[in-house]
Design a protein around this motif. Structure first.
Motif, PDB file in Angstrom:
ATOM      1  N   VAL A 135      13.359   0.707  -7.413  1.00  0.00           N
ATOM      2  CA  VAL A 135      11.945   0.366  -7.271  1.00  0.00           C
ATOM      3  C   VAL A 135      11.653  -0.892  -8.085  1.00  0.00           C
ATOM      4  CG1 VAL A 135       9.567   1.129  -7.503  1.00  0.00           C
ATOM      5  CG2 VAL A 135      11.380   2.807  -7.037  1.00  0.00           C
ATOM      6  N   GLU A 136      11.086  -1.874  -7.422  1.00  0.00           N
ATOM      7  CA  GLU A 136      10.741  -3.145  -8.062  1.00  0.00           C
ATOM      8  C   GLU A 136       9.233  -3.337  -8.059  1.00  0.00           C
ATOM      9  OE1 GLU A 136      11.178  -7.922  -7.044  1.00  0.00           O
ATOM     10  OE2 GLU A 136      12.759  -6.545  -6.403  1.00  0.00           O
ATOM     11  N   ALA A 137       8.685  -3.711  -9.194  1.00  0.00           N
ATOM     12  CA  ALA A 137       7.275  -4.081  -9.285  1.00  0.00           C
ATOM     13  C   ALA A 137       7.160  -5.592  -9.245  1.00  0.00           C
ATOM     14  CB  ALA A 137       6.660  -3.539 -10.574  1.00  0.00           C
ATOM     15  N   SER A 138       6.144  -6.082  -8.536  1.00  0.00           N
ATOM     16  CA  SER A 138       5.999  -7.520  -8.394  1.00  0.00           C
ATOM     17  C   SER A 138       4.526  -7.858  -8.236  1.00  0.00           C
ATOM     18  CB  SER A 138       6.777  -8.003  -7.160  1.00  0.00           C
ATOM     19  OG  SER A 138       6.644  -9.391  -6.968  1.00  0.00           O
ATOM     20  N   GLY A 139       4.199  -9.119  -8.536  1.00  0.00           N
ATOM     21  CA  GLY A 139       2.860  -9.607  -8.280  1.00  0.00           C
ATOM     22  C   GLY A 139       2.008  -9.793  -9.511  1.00  0.00           C
ATOM     23  N   GLY A 140       1.838 -11.040  -9.933  1.00  0.00           N
ATOM     24  CA  GLY A 140       0.936 -11.354 -11.024  1.00  0.00           C
ATOM     25  C   GLY A 140       1.305 -10.762 -12.364  1.00  0.00           C
ATOM     26  N   VAL A 141       2.578 -10.547 -12.602  1.00  0.00           N
ATOM     27  CA  VAL A 141       3.014  -9.951 -13.866  1.00  0.00           C
ATOM     28  C   VAL A 141       2.857 -10.963 -14.994  1.00  0.00           C
ATOM     29  CG1 VAL A 141       4.913  -8.830 -15.084  1.00  0.00           C
ATOM     30  CG2 VAL A 141       4.663  -8.513 -12.609  1.00  0.00           C
ATOM     31  N   ARG A 142       2.212 -10.532 -16.069  1.00  0.00           N
ATOM     32  CA  ARG A 142       1.998 -11.397 -17.231  1.00  0.00           C
ATOM     33  C   ARG A 142       2.633 -10.762 -18.466  1.00  0.00           C
ATOM     34  NH1 ARG A 142      -3.225 -10.427 -15.612  1.00  0.00           N
ATOM     35  NH2 ARG A 142      -3.666  -9.552 -17.682  1.00  0.00           N
ATOM     36  N   LEU A 143       2.725 -11.559 -19.517  1.00  0.00           N
ATOM     37  CA  LEU A 143       3.321 -11.063 -20.753  1.00  0.00           C
ATOM     38  C   LEU A 143       2.520  -9.900 -21.327  1.00  0.00           C
ATOM     39  CD1 LEU A 143       5.717 -11.581 -22.636  1.00  0.00           C
ATOM     40  CD2 LEU A 143       4.296 -13.202 -23.886  1.00  0.00           C
TER      41      LEU A 143
ATOM     42  N   THR B 284       0.882  -7.677 -19.607  1.00  0.00           N
ATOM     43  CA  THR B 284       0.855  -6.518 -18.711  1.00  0.00           C
ATOM     44  C   THR B 284       2.236  -5.947 -18.413  1.00  0.00           C
ATOM     45  OG1 THR B 284       0.967  -7.907 -16.705  1.00  0.00           O
ATOM     46  CG2 THR B 284      -1.228  -7.394 -17.591  1.00  0.00           C
ATOM     47  N   VAL B 285       3.283  -6.679 -18.730  1.00  0.00           N
ATOM     48  CA  VAL B 285       4.620  -6.275 -18.282  1.00  0.00           C
ATOM     49  C   VAL B 285       5.071  -4.956 -18.919  1.00  0.00           C
ATOM     50  CG1 VAL B 285       5.893  -7.617 -20.044  1.00  0.00           C
ATOM     51  CG2 VAL B 285       6.964  -7.113 -17.827  1.00  0.00           C
ATOM     52  N   ALA B 286       4.702  -4.689 -20.160  1.00  0.00           N
ATOM     53  CA  ALA B 286       5.138  -3.447 -20.807  1.00  0.00           C
ATOM     54  C   ALA B 286       4.561  -2.229 -20.097  1.00  0.00           C
ATOM     55  CB  ALA B 286       4.735  -3.455 -22.282  1.00  0.00           C
ATOM     56  N   ALA B 287       3.273  -2.271 -19.776  1.00  0.00           N
ATOM     57  CA  ALA B 287       2.648  -1.144 -19.085  1.00  0.00           C
ATOM     58  C   ALA B 287       3.253  -0.956 -17.698  1.00  0.00           C
ATOM     59  CB  ALA B 287       1.137  -1.365 -18.987  1.00  0.00           C
ATOM     60  N   ILE B 288       3.556  -2.057 -17.026  1.00  0.00           N
ATOM     61  CA  ILE B 288       4.197  -1.971 -15.712  1.00  0.00           C
ATOM     62  C   ILE B 288       5.571  -1.320 -15.838  1.00  0.00           C
ATOM     63  CG2 ILE B 288       5.232  -3.373 -13.874  1.00  0.00           C
ATOM     64  CD1 ILE B 288       2.887  -5.351 -14.307  1.00  0.00           C
TER      65      ILE B 288
ATOM     66  N   ARG C 136       0.847  -1.189   0.000  1.00  0.00           N
ATOM     67  CA  ARG C 136       0.000   0.000   0.000  1.00  0.00           C
ATOM     68  C   ARG C 136       0.885   1.243   0.000  1.00  0.00           C
ATOM     69  NH1 ARG C 136      -1.681  -2.305   4.635  1.00  0.00           N
ATOM     70  NH2 ARG C 136      -1.185  -0.378   5.760  1.00  0.00           N
ATOM     71  N   LEU C 137       0.411   2.299  -0.628  1.00  0.00           N
ATOM     72  CA  LEU C 137       1.180   3.540  -0.677  1.00  0.00           C
ATOM     73  C   LEU C 137       1.423   4.120   0.707  1.00  0.00           C
ATOM     74  CD1 LEU C 137      -0.403   5.297  -3.790  1.00  0.00           C
ATOM     75  CD2 LEU C 137       1.963   4.504  -3.580  1.00  0.00           C
ATOM     76  N   ASP C 138       0.463   3.936   1.634  1.00  0.00           N
ATOM     77  CA  ASP C 138       0.625   4.552   2.954  1.00  0.00           C
ATOM     78  C   ASP C 138       1.708   3.877   3.793  1.00  0.00           C
ATOM     79  OD1 ASP C 138      -0.597   2.195   3.776  1.00  0.00           O
ATOM     80  OD2 ASP C 138      -2.490   3.132   4.353  1.00  0.00           O
ATOM     81  N   GLN C 139       2.278   2.762   3.309  1.00  0.00           N
ATOM     82  CA  GLN C 139       3.381   2.113   4.028  1.00  0.00           C
ATOM     83  C   GLN C 139       4.744   2.709   3.649  1.00  0.00           C
ATOM     84  OE1 GLN C 139       2.585  -1.859   2.537  1.00  0.00           O
ATOM     85  NE2 GLN C 139       1.719  -2.507   4.504  1.00  0.00           N
TER      86      GLN C 139
ATOM     87  N   LEU D 254       7.108  -2.809  -4.784  1.00  0.00           N
ATOM     88  CA  LEU D 254       5.703  -2.440  -4.803  1.00  0.00           C
ATOM     89  C   LEU D 254       4.927  -3.649  -5.298  1.00  0.00           C
ATOM     90  CD1 LEU D 254       6.084   1.116  -6.400  1.00  0.00           C
ATOM     91  CD2 LEU D 254       6.230   0.456  -3.979  1.00  0.00           C
ATOM     92  N   ASP D 255       4.215  -4.292  -4.389  1.00  0.00           N
ATOM     93  CA  ASP D 255       3.612  -5.587  -4.683  1.00  0.00           C
ATOM     94  C   ASP D 255       2.128  -5.460  -5.005  1.00  0.00           C
ATOM     95  OD1 ASP D 255       3.742  -8.483  -4.830  1.00  0.00           O
ATOM     96  OD2 ASP D 255       2.577  -8.492  -2.975  1.00  0.00           O
ATOM     97  N   ASN D 256       1.750  -5.959  -6.177  1.00  0.00           N
ATOM     98  CA  ASN D 256       0.348  -5.982  -6.602  1.00  0.00           C
ATOM     99  C   ASN D 256      -0.287  -4.584  -6.609  1.00  0.00           C
ATOM    100  OD1 ASN D 256      -0.418  -8.803  -7.200  1.00  0.00           O
ATOM    101  ND2 ASN D 256       0.197  -9.164  -5.077  1.00  0.00           N
ATOM    102  N   PHE D 257       0.462  -3.605  -7.074  1.00  0.00           N
ATOM    103  CA  PHE D 257      -0.032  -2.236  -7.196  1.00  0.00           C
ATOM    104  C   PHE D 257      -0.741  -2.069  -8.542  1.00  0.00           C
ATOM    105  CE2 PHE D 257       2.061  -1.376  -3.446  1.00  0.00           C
ATOM    106  CZ  PHE D 257       2.295  -0.029  -3.178  1.00  0.00           C
ATOM    107  N   SER D 258      -1.726  -1.197  -8.583  1.00  0.00           N
ATOM    108  CA  SER D 258      -2.304  -0.786  -9.858  1.00  0.00           C
ATOM    109  C   SER D 258      -1.274   0.049 -10.612  1.00  0.00           C
ATOM    110  CB  SER D 258      -3.568   0.043  -9.635  1.00  0.00           C
ATOM    111  OG  SER D 258      -3.230   1.290  -9.028  1.00  0.00           O
ATOM    112  N   LEU D 259      -1.478   0.239 -11.904  1.00  0.00           N
ATOM    113  CA  LEU D 259      -0.546   1.054 -12.688  1.00  0.00           C
ATOM    114  C   LEU D 259      -0.471   2.477 -12.139  1.00  0.00           C
ATOM    115  CD1 LEU D 259      -1.380  -0.097 -16.337  1.00  0.00           C
ATOM    116  CD2 LEU D 259       0.606  -0.740 -14.945  1.00  0.00           C
TER     117      LEU D 259
END
Length: 301
Positions: free
Chosen positions: A247-255, A257-261, A207-210, A224-229
């Protein structure tokens, strides 16, 4: 791809023992002891090659088990991109040894080339964003060395190798701290005091508040785990404003969705699917049994 040899040998030895615990009764009963086999590894679909170190180890160990000379192995390098129909390798040796190793070698080549091929597709998807695609610890137990080498063969990077070589404070760790009434910032600063200065410290938030409490402890990486774009982009902005952390994005990344992330500005995208969801690639090992002294012809392409 600089695959460590000892762990590979251990994996292959276990696989050969599983596949032929008391020898290959078919080949030993059917084939003359001096018969020679020439095997050709051919692609039946396009992809990226990985696992050749394991294949070479399988044929070499099988030869030792059969009491014959080491086979001659010639494979294209890991990371080679190929088309359907390409010849990727050749093996010549005693027929009993080649056939004993055939399934183990092919299983590993198909599995690892599948990982390399999927990884390459993720790398293509994020091209131009500056983000790096990294794997996770979601590997097949016992095969981590081989699977992570396959990720590198496909152009990806490796995350921490194990629980022993980097600090990664995840949501469950934070939940325990909160349940104990421990201040997160203070706890993370104590981590710095307890590990060598060369040890990377990464903290996962969902969560952003963390972020404020985590950034106050000056971690090296924020996940940043399972964040919206939208929240990913905002998280990147907040980290950049007050920290030098990656900064690392993680959580349910698919082929798909990865470009937008990657375009949100993150430095790293960790993808468990690289090793969890890759399908085996269709490769064939065609064996021809010939008289002793016969030679192979042709070149790899």
């Amino acid at each position: 791809m600089n695959t460590p040899t000892d762990p590979v040998a251990t994996v292959v030895a276990a696989a050969l023992a599983e596949d032929a615990p008391w020898g290959d009764v078919t080949s030993e009963a059917l084939l003359p002891e001096g018969a020679v086999a020439h095997a050709e590894l051919r692609a039946r679909e396009p992809g990226v090659l990985a696992g050749t170190a394991a294949a070479v180890a399988a044929f070499g160990q099988a030869a030792a088990l059969c009491g014959g000379a080491l086979p001659r192995c010639e494979f294209a390098p890991d990371g080679t991109r190929f088309a359907a129909g390409d010849v990727l390798g050749r093996v010549s040796g005693t027929a009993r040894a080649v056939l004993r190793a055939e399934r183990v070698a092919l299983n590993l080549l198909q599995h690892l080339s599948g990982i390399a091929t999927l990884t390459a597709r993720f790398i293509t998807a994020v091209d131009g964003t500056g983000a790096r695609v990294v794997d996770t610890r979601k590997t097949t137990p016992g095969l981590r060395v081989l699977e992570r080498a396959a990720v590198r063969a496909g152009g990806g990077r490796n995350h921490r190798w194990s629980l022993s070589d980097a600090v990664l404070v995840k949501d469950n760790h934070l939940a325990v701290l909160l349940a104990e009434g421990v201040d997160v910032t203070t706890a993370l600063r104590r981590v710095r005091e307890r590990v060598p200065h060369t040890t990377s410290v990464e903290v996962e938030v969902d969560r952003l508040d963390q972020l404020e409490a985590v950034l106050a402890a000056e971690p090296d990486v924020v996940m940043l785990d399972n964040f919206s774009l939208e929240d990913l982009a905002e998280g990147v902005r907040r980290v950049r404003a007050s920290s030098r952390a990656l900064v690392e994005a993680s959580g349910g990344v698919r082929l798909d969705t990865v470009a937008a992330i990657a375009r949100t500005g993150v430095d790293l995208v960790s993808v468990g699917a690289l090793t969890q969801n890759a399908r085996t690639l269709d490769l064939g090992l065609d064996v021809e049994v010939a008289a002793p002294g016969a030679a192979t012809t042709g070149v790899l392409r």
